[in-house]
Design a protein around this motif. Structure first.
Motif, PDB file in Angstrom:
ATOM      1  N   TYR A 118      60.186  42.344  39.174  1.00 48.75           N
ATOM      2  CA  TYR A 118      59.535  42.507  40.473  1.00 48.75           C
ATOM      3  C   TYR A 118      59.708  41.267  41.366  1.00 48.75           C
ATOM      4  CZ  TYR A 118      57.345  46.142  37.632  1.00 48.75           C
ATOM      5  OH  TYR A 118      57.139  47.217  36.796  1.00 48.75           O
ATOM      6  N   ALA A 119      60.693  40.393  41.029  1.00 46.48           N
ATOM      7  CA  ALA A 119      60.816  39.100  41.721  1.00 46.48           C
ATOM      8  C   ALA A 119      61.175  39.242  43.199  1.00 46.48           C
ATOM      9  CB  ALA A 119      61.843  38.224  41.009  1.00 46.48           C
ATOM     10  N   GLY A 120      61.977  40.242  43.563  1.00 47.18           N
ATOM     11  CA  GLY A 120      62.207  40.524  44.987  1.00 47.18           C
ATOM     12  C   GLY A 120      63.411  39.847  45.628  1.00 47.18           C
ATOM     13  N   SER A 121      64.157  39.062  44.866  1.00 47.26           N
ATOM     14  CA  SER A 121      65.282  38.321  45.447  1.00 47.26           C
ATOM     15  C   SER A 121      66.304  39.235  46.125  1.00 47.26           C
ATOM     16  CB  SER A 121      65.955  37.498  44.335  1.00 47.26           C
ATOM     17  OG  SER A 121      67.084  36.842  44.804  1.00 47.26           O
ATOM     18  N   GLU A 122      66.443  40.455  45.607  1.00 53.47           N
ATOM     19  CA  GLU A 122      67.445  41.383  46.144  1.00 53.47           C
ATOM     20  C   GLU A 122      67.212  41.734  47.613  1.00 53.47           C
ATOM     21  OE1 GLU A 122      65.244  42.013  43.805  1.00 53.47           O
ATOM     22  OE2 GLU A 122      63.932  43.561  44.643  1.00 53.47           O
ATOM     23  N   MET A 123      66.005  41.469  48.112  1.00 49.74           N
ATOM     24  CA  MET A 123      65.663  41.848  49.490  1.00 49.74           C
ATOM     25  C   MET A 123      65.796  40.680  50.460  1.00 49.74           C
ATOM     26  SD  MET A 123      64.808  44.839  50.317  1.00 49.74           S
ATOM     27  CE  MET A 123      65.768  45.863  49.263  1.00 49.74           C
ATOM     28  N   THR A 124      66.335  39.546  49.977  1.00 52.89           N
ATOM     29  CA  THR A 124      66.299  38.363  50.833  1.00 52.89           C
ATOM     30  C   THR A 124      67.676  37.726  51.025  1.00 52.89           C
ATOM     31  OG1 THR A 124      66.089  36.484  49.280  1.00 52.89           O
ATOM     32  CG2 THR A 124      64.128  37.855  49.602  1.00 52.89           C
ATOM     33  N   GLY A 167      54.987  40.607  38.746  1.00 56.28           N
ATOM     34  CA  GLY A 167      54.213  41.298  39.778  1.00 56.28           C
ATOM     35  C   GLY A 167      53.435  40.308  40.637  1.00 56.28           C
ATOM     36  N   PHE A 168      52.877  39.286  40.003  1.00 56.17           N
ATOM     37  CA  PHE A 168      52.173  38.250  40.773  1.00 56.17           C
ATOM     38  C   PHE A 168      53.156  37.462  41.647  1.00 56.17           C
ATOM     39  CE2 PHE A 168      47.636  37.542  40.073  1.00 56.17           C
ATOM     40  CZ  PHE A 168      47.364  38.536  39.149  1.00 56.17           C
ATOM     41  N   ASN A 169      54.356  37.262  41.140  1.00 58.96           N
ATOM     42  CA  ASN A 169      55.399  36.604  41.932  1.00 58.96           C
ATOM     43  C   ASN A 169      55.611  37.400  43.235  1.00 58.96           C
ATOM     44  OD1 ASN A 169      58.948  35.783  41.189  1.00 58.96           O
ATOM     45  ND2 ASN A 169      57.619  35.167  42.849  1.00 58.96           N
ATOM     46  N   ALA A 170      55.679  38.713  43.104  1.00 60.81           N
ATOM     47  CA  ALA A 170      55.861  39.562  44.283  1.00 60.81           C
ATOM     48  C   ALA A 170      54.655  39.462  45.223  1.00 60.81           C
ATOM     49  CB  ALA A 170      56.076  41.011  43.845  1.00 60.81           C
ATOM     50  N   VAL A 171      53.458  39.526  44.652  1.00 61.21           N
ATOM     51  CA  VAL A 171      52.241  39.444  45.482  1.00 61.21           C
ATOM     52  C   VAL A 171      52.230  38.124  46.266  1.00 61.21           C
ATOM     53  CG1 VAL A 171      49.719  39.223  45.370  1.00 61.21           C
ATOM     54  CG2 VAL A 171      50.875  41.011  44.041  1.00 61.21           C
ATOM     55  N   ALA A 172      52.709  37.055  45.635  1.00 62.70           N
ATOM     56  CA  ALA A 172      52.734  35.748  46.312  1.00 62.70           C
ATOM     57  C   ALA A 172      53.621  35.784  47.558  1.00 62.70           C
ATOM     58  CB  ALA A 172      53.232  34.670  45.345  1.00 62.70           C
ATOM     59  N   GLY A 194      52.374  46.457  49.938  1.00 62.59           N
ATOM     60  CA  GLY A 194      53.009  45.949  48.718  1.00 62.59           C
ATOM     61  C   GLY A 194      51.974  45.424  47.732  1.00 62.59           C
ATOM     62  N   VAL A 195      51.001  44.669  48.240  1.00 64.79           N
ATOM     63  CA  VAL A 195      49.934  44.133  47.372  1.00 64.79           C
ATOM     64  C   VAL A 195      49.092  45.280  46.817  1.00 64.79           C
ATOM     65  CG1 VAL A 195      47.852  42.701  47.308  1.00 64.79           C
ATOM     66  CG2 VAL A 195      49.856  41.917  48.579  1.00 64.79           C
ATOM     67  N   ARG A 196      48.759  46.237  47.685  1.00 62.62           N
ATOM     68  CA  ARG A 196      47.934  47.379  47.237  1.00 62.62           C
ATOM     69  C   ARG A 196      48.634  48.131  46.100  1.00 62.62           C
ATOM     70  NH1 ARG A 196      47.233  49.515  52.037  1.00 62.62           N
ATOM     71  NH2 ARG A 196      45.192  48.594  52.380  1.00 62.62           N
ATOM     72  N   SER A 197      49.908  48.362  46.293  1.00 61.94           N
ATOM     73  CA  SER A 197      50.690  49.130  45.330  1.00 61.94           C
ATOM     74  C   SER A 197      50.766  48.393  43.981  1.00 61.94           C
ATOM     75  CB  SER A 197      52.089  49.304  45.938  1.00 61.94           C
ATOM     76  OG  SER A 197      52.759  50.349  45.368  1.00 61.94           O
ATOM     77  N   LEU A 198      51.075  47.100  44.023  1.00 62.28           N
ATOM     78  CA  LEU A 198      51.182  46.331  42.768  1.00 62.28           C
ATOM     79  C   LEU A 198      49.816  46.169  42.102  1.00 62.28           C
ATOM     80  CD1 LEU A 198      53.864  43.766  43.841  1.00 62.28           C
ATOM     81  CD2 LEU A 198      53.901  44.995  41.660  1.00 62.28           C
ATOM     82  N   ALA A 199      48.782  45.920  42.913  1.00 59.87           N
ATOM     83  CA  ALA A 199      47.452  45.698  42.335  1.00 59.87           C
ATOM     84  C   ALA A 199      46.975  46.945  41.600  1.00 59.87           C
ATOM     85  CB  ALA A 199      46.461  45.311  43.438  1.00 59.87           C
ATOM     86  N   ALA A 200      47.330  48.120  42.123  1.00 58.39           N
ATOM     87  CA  ALA A 200      46.926  49.353  41.447  1.00 58.39           C
ATOM     88  C   ALA A 200      47.791  49.620  40.226  1.00 58.39           C
ATOM     89  CB  ALA A 200      47.038  50.528  42.434  1.00 58.39           C
ATOM     90  N   ALA A 201      49.066  49.285  40.305  1.00 56.55           N
ATOM     91  CA  ALA A 201      50.001  49.653  39.234  1.00 56.55           C
ATOM     92  C   ALA A 201      49.938  48.714  38.027  1.00 56.55           C
ATOM     93  CB  ALA A 201      51.427  49.689  39.785  1.00 56.55           C
ATOM     94  N   LEU A 202      49.735  47.421  38.262  1.00 57.07           N
ATOM     95  CA  LEU A 202      49.866  46.471  37.131  1.00 57.07           C
ATOM     96  C   LEU A 202      48.886  46.728  35.981  1.00 57.07           C
ATOM     97  CD1 LEU A 202      50.768  43.075  38.898  1.00 57.07           C
ATOM     98  CD2 LEU A 202      52.289  44.626  37.648  1.00 57.07           C
ATOM     99  N   PRO A 203      47.611  47.033  36.255  1.00 57.68           N
ATOM    100  CA  PRO A 203      46.719  47.312  35.112  1.00 57.68           C
ATOM    101  C   PRO A 203      47.182  48.534  34.309  1.00 57.68           C
ATOM    102  CG  PRO A 203      45.441  46.931  37.108  1.00 57.68           C
ATOM    103  CD  PRO A 203      46.873  47.021  37.534  1.00 57.68           C
ATOM    104  N   VAL A 204      47.750  49.525  34.980  1.00 58.00           N
ATOM    105  CA  VAL A 204      48.238  50.715  34.264  1.00 58.00           C
ATOM    106  C   VAL A 204      49.458  50.333  33.426  1.00 58.00           C
ATOM    107  CG1 VAL A 204      48.968  53.116  34.500  1.00 58.00           C
ATOM    108  CG2 VAL A 204      47.430  52.129  36.206  1.00 58.00           C
ATOM    109  N   ARG A 220      58.104  49.883  43.821  1.00 59.52           N
ATOM    110  CA  ARG A 220      58.010  50.104  45.271  1.00 59.52           C
ATOM    111  C   ARG A 220      57.249  48.934  45.926  1.00 59.52           C
ATOM    112  NH1 ARG A 220      53.790  52.130  47.497  1.00 59.52           N
ATOM    113  NH2 ARG A 220      53.792  52.986  49.595  1.00 59.52           N
ATOM    114  N   GLY A 221      56.165  48.502  45.269  1.00 60.87           N
ATOM    115  CA  GLY A 221      55.411  47.346  45.783  1.00 60.87           C
ATOM    116  C   GLY A 221      56.279  46.093  45.787  1.00 60.87           C
ATOM    117  N   ALA A 222      57.049  45.918  44.725  1.00 60.02           N
ATOM    118  CA  ALA A 222      57.910  44.734  44.636  1.00 60.02           C
ATOM    119  C   ALA A 222      58.965  44.746  45.736  1.00 60.02           C
ATOM    120  CB  ALA A 222      58.585  44.696  43.266  1.00 60.02           C
ATOM    121  N   TRP A 223      59.496  45.934  46.009  1.00 59.96           N
ATOM    122  CA  TRP A 223      60.468  46.067  47.110  1.00 59.96           C
ATOM    123  C   TRP A 223      59.818  45.612  48.429  1.00 59.96           C
ATOM    124  CZ3 TRP A 223      61.954  51.685  48.973  1.00 59.96           C
ATOM    125  CH2 TRP A 223      62.631  51.608  50.178  1.00 59.96           C
TER     126      TRP A 223
END
Ligand code: NAD
Length: 351
Positions: A118-124, A167-172, A194-204, A220-223
């Protein structure tokens, strides 16, 4: 309201099974000889991608490492020359994508990105290279992957601990995009969602790593969070993480996870709109406390001491973090940095 928003020319193919679209993506870009890049751990997946590419598979370089050491970048460029590659396919986490970017930076070869974290480098358009213990980063459109294939199935085996810290890396990225000097309402929408999506998904995901629906939401949140990183200028949090990763060798995603609540506690009082967005996304009135609790509940490391940092490292961190100016919602004094690092070292938000 006035703002500037510049869309990056990203093509995204998203969805379960989309890895099978690789041949079409390669031929859309006119690529006939593709060098596949991965870390040693993702070799089997990279070989699978090679099989899918068929005749366009020129070879495999499966030695990607975190923070792209400069000599490794040279070796990968040599492999691209030796195989006569006309493009690269970077499959894996930020280490693989970063290696593809390092090749693109000097050769202009187009990169297809297939992220599996979920690091996100692909989008930058941000590249990074590490030389003599110093990490340099820069922005260059040439390194932006031309096509990104997000296949949630590829993340099913990402271990829970890496999933959480990644996931936290993405939230940051999203947190810093919300108070960036070049923030815009468009990017802020992506950040909040993005934060909403990851925050809901990570505990699951933490409860069941194989839950494809949660994996899809997390990716999707990471994207979205990665797109925020690509669209804005990062501040104190990313600066500190670069120093701690590049010079002190701390694990990238874990250090993001540990530091985020402390930087949020420091910066958000000076960034009310960002704080409101994060309160909505996380359904809380206490964003730093919520982030710290979530990290603990999800089993992530909680202190810099756990990552083997010591107080003796502070002077060097502070010197490097202050060496070059960068935008931040609050002025970053040496005193403020020492206080933030002291709390993060102990793993407590209390003064
Ligand atoms: P990583 O790419 O090093 O991956 C971590 C580990 O997880 C590796 O051993 C890898 O083989 C393994 N792995 C990856 N995907 C897996 C999967 N699906 N299943 C099982 N194992 C898997 O780590 P990362 O956190 O993704 O990326 C960190 C690097 O990316 C750092 O160097 C960081 O600076 C860089 N980065 C750059 C940007 C940018 O915009 N330039 C953004 C974010 C991160």
């Amino acid at each position: 309201m006035t703002f500037t928003y510049e869309a990056l020319p990203m093509r995204v193919v998203f969805g379960t099974g989309s890895l099978r679209q690789l041949p079409q993506e390669a031929s859309r870009l006119g690529l006939r000889r593709i060098l596949v890049l991965s870390t040693p751990g993702r070799r089997a997946l990279a070989e699978r991608a090679g099989v899918l590419l068929g005749e366009a598979y020129a070879g495999l370089f499966a030695e990607a490492r975190t923070h792209v050491p400069a000599d490794l970048a040279e070796a990968a460029r040599a492999a691209a020359r030796a195989t006569g590659a006309d493009g690269c396919l970077a499959i894996g986490g930020g280490s693989s994508i970063g290696l593809g970017k390092a090749i693109a930076l000097t050769t202009g070869l187009p990169v297809i990105g297939v992220p599996t974290t979920y690091a996100g480098s692909e989008m930058t358009p941000v590249w990074g290279l590490t030389d003599n213990g110093r990490k340099r980063t820069g922005r260059d459109r040439a390194v932006l992957p031309r096509s990104v294939v997000y296949d949630p199935e590829l993340t099913l085996r990402l271990p829970v601990d890496t999933s959480v810290t990644s996931g936290f890396n993405a939230v940051a990225h999203a947190v810093e995009a919300l108070y960036a000097p070049d923030a815009s309402p468009i990017v802020s929408l992506m950040a909040e969602e993005g934060v909403r999506s990851l925050a809901a998904a990570l505990p699951v995901v933490a409860a069941d790593a194989g839950d494809l629906r949660a994996r899809t939401d997390a990716l999707r949140g990471a994207w979205l969070c990665g797109a925020c990183l690509g669209a804005t200028t990062m501040s104190l949090h990313h600066k500190l993480c670069h120093v701690l990763g590049g010079t002190f060798g701390l694990p990238h995603a874990a250090v993001h996870t540990v530091l985020l609540p402390y930087v949020a506690a420091f910066n958000l009082p000076a960034a009310p709109a960002a704080e409101q967005a994060l309160r909505r996304a996380l359904a809380t009135d206490d964003v730093p406390g919520h982030l710290a609790r979530a990290a603990t509940e999800l089993g992530a490391p909680r202190s810099l001491a756990e990552l083997d940092l010591t107080e003796g490292d502070f002077d060097e961190i502070i010197a490097q973090a202050q060496a070059r100016p960068y935008a931040n919602p609050r002025p970053v004094t040496a005193e403020a940095l020492r206080s933030l690092l002291t709390k993060a070292l102990k793993g407590t938000l209390a003064p």
